[in-house]
Motif scaffolding. Structure first.
Motif, PDB file in Angstrom:
ATOM      1  N   GLN A   1      -9.133  -0.284   7.678  1.00 40.41           N
ATOM      2  CA  GLN A   1      -9.403   0.818   6.734  1.00 40.41           C
ATOM      3  C   GLN A   1      -8.106   1.512   6.333  1.00 40.41           C
ATOM      4  OE1 GLN A   1     -12.298   1.377   5.362  1.00 40.41           O
ATOM      5  NE2 GLN A   1     -13.056  -0.339   6.596  1.00 40.41           N
ATOM      6  N   ALA A   2      -7.257   1.771   7.328  1.00 41.61           N
ATOM      7  CA  ALA A   2      -6.004   2.496   7.052  1.00 41.61           C
ATOM      8  C   ALA A   2      -5.127   1.700   6.072  1.00 41.61           C
ATOM      9  CB  ALA A   2      -5.250   2.756   8.356  1.00 41.61           C
ATOM     10  N   LEU A   3      -5.080   0.385   6.270  1.00 37.50           N
ATOM     11  CA  LEU A   3      -4.235  -0.438   5.388  1.00 37.50           C
ATOM     12  C   LEU A   3      -4.829  -0.492   3.979  1.00 37.50           C
ATOM     13  CD1 LEU A   3      -3.314  -3.394   7.773  1.00 37.50           C
ATOM     14  CD2 LEU A   3      -1.870  -1.470   7.094  1.00 37.50           C
ATOM     15  N   LYS A   4      -6.148  -0.585   3.926  1.00 38.33           N
ATOM     16  CA  LYS A   4      -6.827  -0.652   2.628  1.00 38.33           C
ATOM     17  C   LYS A   4      -6.531   0.593   1.807  1.00 38.33           C
ATOM     18  CE  LYS A   4     -11.242  -2.675   1.471  1.00 38.33           C
ATOM     19  NZ  LYS A   4     -12.554  -2.924   2.041  1.00 38.33           N
ATOM     20  N   SER A   5      -6.526   1.751   2.489  1.00 36.87           N
ATOM     21  CA  SER A   5      -6.303   2.991   1.747  1.00 36.87           C
ATOM     22  C   SER A   5      -4.822   3.371   1.708  1.00 36.87           C
ATOM     23  CB  SER A   5      -7.134   4.118   2.375  1.00 36.87           C
ATOM     24  OG  SER A   5      -6.760   4.243   3.732  1.00 36.87           O
TER      25      SER A   5
ATOM     26  N   VAL B   1      -5.399  -9.952   4.857  1.00 33.65           N
ATOM     27  CA  VAL B   1      -5.382  -8.527   4.502  1.00 33.65           C
ATOM     28  C   VAL B   1      -4.003  -8.251   3.892  1.00 33.65           C
ATOM     29  CG1 VAL B   1      -5.409  -6.179   5.451  1.00 33.65           C
ATOM     30  CG2 VAL B   1      -6.889  -7.946   6.435  1.00 33.65           C
ATOM     31  N   PRO B   2      -3.954  -7.758   2.641  1.00 32.17           N
ATOM     32  CA  PRO B   2      -2.628  -7.514   2.047  1.00 32.17           C
ATOM     33  C   PRO B   2      -1.865  -6.452   2.830  1.00 32.17           C
ATOM     34  CG  PRO B   2      -4.405  -7.187   0.440  1.00 32.17           C
ATOM     35  CD  PRO B   2      -5.060  -7.393   1.764  1.00 32.17           C
ATOM     36  N   MET B   3      -0.571  -6.691   2.974  1.00 35.02           N
ATOM     37  CA  MET B   3       0.309  -5.727   3.640  1.00 35.02           C
ATOM     38  C   MET B   3       0.758  -4.722   2.589  1.00 35.02           C
ATOM     39  SD  MET B   3       1.011  -5.581   6.668  1.00 35.02           S
ATOM     40  CE  MET B   3       1.849  -4.079   7.103  1.00 35.02           C
ATOM     41  N   PRO B   4       0.625  -3.424   2.845  1.00 33.74           N
ATOM     42  CA  PRO B   4       1.123  -2.462   1.854  1.00 33.74           C
ATOM     43  C   PRO B   4       2.615  -2.692   1.572  1.00 33.74           C
ATOM     44  CG  PRO B   4      -0.149  -1.351   3.560  1.00 33.74           C
ATOM     45  CD  PRO B   4       0.019  -2.771   4.006  1.00 33.74           C
TER      46      PRO B   4
ATOM     47  N   GLU C   1      -1.572   6.838   9.463  1.00 32.70           N
ATOM     48  CA  GLU C   1      -2.698   6.538  10.348  1.00 32.70           C
ATOM     49  C   GLU C   1      -2.500   5.153  10.995  1.00 32.70           C
ATOM     50  OE1 GLU C   1      -4.997   7.933  11.778  1.00 32.70           O
ATOM     51  OE2 GLU C   1      -6.605   6.494  12.183  1.00 32.70           O
ATOM     52  N   ALA C   2      -2.015   4.191  10.221  1.00 31.29           N
ATOM     53  CA  ALA C   2      -1.753   2.854  10.773  1.00 31.29           C
ATOM     54  C   ALA C   2      -0.769   2.963  11.942  1.00 31.29           C
ATOM     55  CB  ALA C   2      -1.207   1.927   9.689  1.00 31.29           C
ATOM     56  N   GLY C   3       0.267   3.766  11.765  1.00 26.62           N
ATOM     57  CA  GLY C   3       1.261   3.954  12.816  1.00 26.62           C
ATOM     58  C   GLY C   3       0.669   4.623  14.039  1.00 26.62           C
TER      59      GLY C   3
END
Ligand code: GLA
Length: 386
Positions: free
Chosen positions: A285-289, A199-202, A294-296
């Motif tokens: 989902q949070a990372l994708k968007s 999963v790519p990291m933002p 939200e991730a935090g």
């Protein structure tokens, strides 16, 4: 000196010869998915830019000799079958367990081994130095024995060494992330397969580790107790859903409907695991968007669940997470790894720097007298011959 040069020089000075192979495997951050892995759930982790490097070569006299830069006693083991070592020699159970696990997968019997081990991973910080040791050993043995094995099997052999030889009933998280890690990515594991994906990291996200150096004396037996509580809870829940076998087979709603079947403690453990799996999905989902707020929030929620339901936190870890919650630039924070002590991780933006981290450490020192170690970690690639 870099770790590779250090390992080679330790090998030379210890064994008076050149190593035939050098390998490296990273430690990992458990990003989210606490105690979900052995419950057939999902988990996200990141390989980090710290790890274990080993230099090794085969020998033919039946001896397995290990030397380390971490103060562990130099240890030589002779005789077959290989059996777990006790006391000060127990640190070599990781590589010995890997020898046994790989031979069980068809690798030609190892007639002897020399190994020098160097590390820049703080032990006991919940960053999986044991998995890094297992994976670096497995790749070295495959290279030395010219034995080809898929990455999945290398990872499973590492876990098997830990489960059967070292005797810790861990899941696949640590070995999976050390084996499949990729720079700028998180490793997603569906532990049922297991199935590994990236999963790519933002961009712009930073990871920090605050290591308390404090670990419950009974950490291994507490881990085993939680493991058993989860298995017992799954067994008691099973009748409520045909075909269900694991806690991961229940959605939070299905669990809520069936929870009355469980004693109070089992219900808390199961609720943590089942809701944590839902948080791993929500994190995806949070990372994708790119929704880092939200991730935090999910990271903090995970910690709160560990604290109150799984009861694998400590006052020190709780203090760090509570302190980090108020600091600008911090998206989220939670305990990382098995718990009962160890470290917390924080996900931050670039404005949170070493000075901000030192202030958190100061606040901790004012309350607990000693200081936590602060490590800024970058994501890194998985285990490899170097
Ligand atoms: C330890 C284990 C992992 C996992 C975590 C908790 O790190 O080795 O397999 O169970 O604890 O999520």
């Amino acid at each position: 000196m870099d770790l590779k040069s250090k390992a080679v020089s330790l090998f030379r000075s210890s064994f008076g010869a050149e190593p035939a192979v050098v390998t490296r495997a990273p430690g990992r951050i458990e990003f989210i998915g606490n105690h979900t892995d052995y419950n057939a759930g999902t988990v996200l982790g990141a390989a980090i830019d710290r790890g274990i490097t080993i230099a090794a070569r085969l020998r033919t006299d039946g001896a397995f000799a290990f030397v380390s830069d971490n103060g562990a006693p130099t240890t030589t083991v002779r005789g077959r079958p290989l059996t777990p070592q006790q006391g000060g020699a127990a640190w070599v159970n990781y590589p010995l367990g890997v020898v046994v696990a790989l031979e069980g997968r068809g690798m030609p019997a190892v007639a002897g081994l020399e190994m020098a081990v160097v590390s820049d991973l703080p032990p006991g910080a919940g960053l999986s130095s044991s998995a890094a040791f297992e994976l670096s050993t497995a790749l070295a043995l495959c290279a030395l024995q010219e034995f080809t094995l898929s990455r999945e099997e290398v990872v499973k052999a590492g876990r098997e060494a830990e489960n059967k030889f070292v005797g810790v009933p861990c899941g696949i998280l640590d070995q999976g992330v050390s084996g499949f890690g990729k720079k700028d990515s998180l490793v997603h594991i569906d532990c049922r397969g297991p199935v590994f994906s990236l999963v790519p990291m933002p961009a712009g996200v930073r990871f920090w580790i605050f290591n308390t150096h404090k670990k419950h004396a009974l950490v291994d037996s507490l881990y085993a107790t939680r493991h058993k509580e989860c298995m017992d809870a799954a067994r008691l829940l099973k009748p409520s859903k045909p075909g269900a076998q694991w806690l991961a087979d229940f959605s939070p709603a299905e669990f809520a409907a069936a929870a009355a079947a469980l004693p109070a403690a089992a219900a808390k453990r199961a609720k943590h695991v089942i809701e944590e799996i839902a948080r791993v999905d929500a994190m995806g989902q949070a990372l994708k968007s790119g929704n880092l707020a939200e991730a935090g929030r999910l990271l903090f929620a995970s910690h709160e669940s560990s604290r109150t339901l799984f009861e694998n936190s400590t006052p020190e870890l709780d203090f760090l997470v509570a302190t980090l919650r108020g600091v600008p630039g911090v998206y989220g924070s939670r305990l990382t790894g098995g718990g009962f002590g160890g470290a917390v991780m924080a996900m931050t933006d670039a404005s949170f720097d070493a000075t901000a981290a030192a202030r958190v450490a100061d606040a901790y020192a004012a309350k607990f007298t000693d200081r936590p170690d602060v490590l800024a970690c970058a994501t890194a690639d998985g285990a490899a011959v170097v």
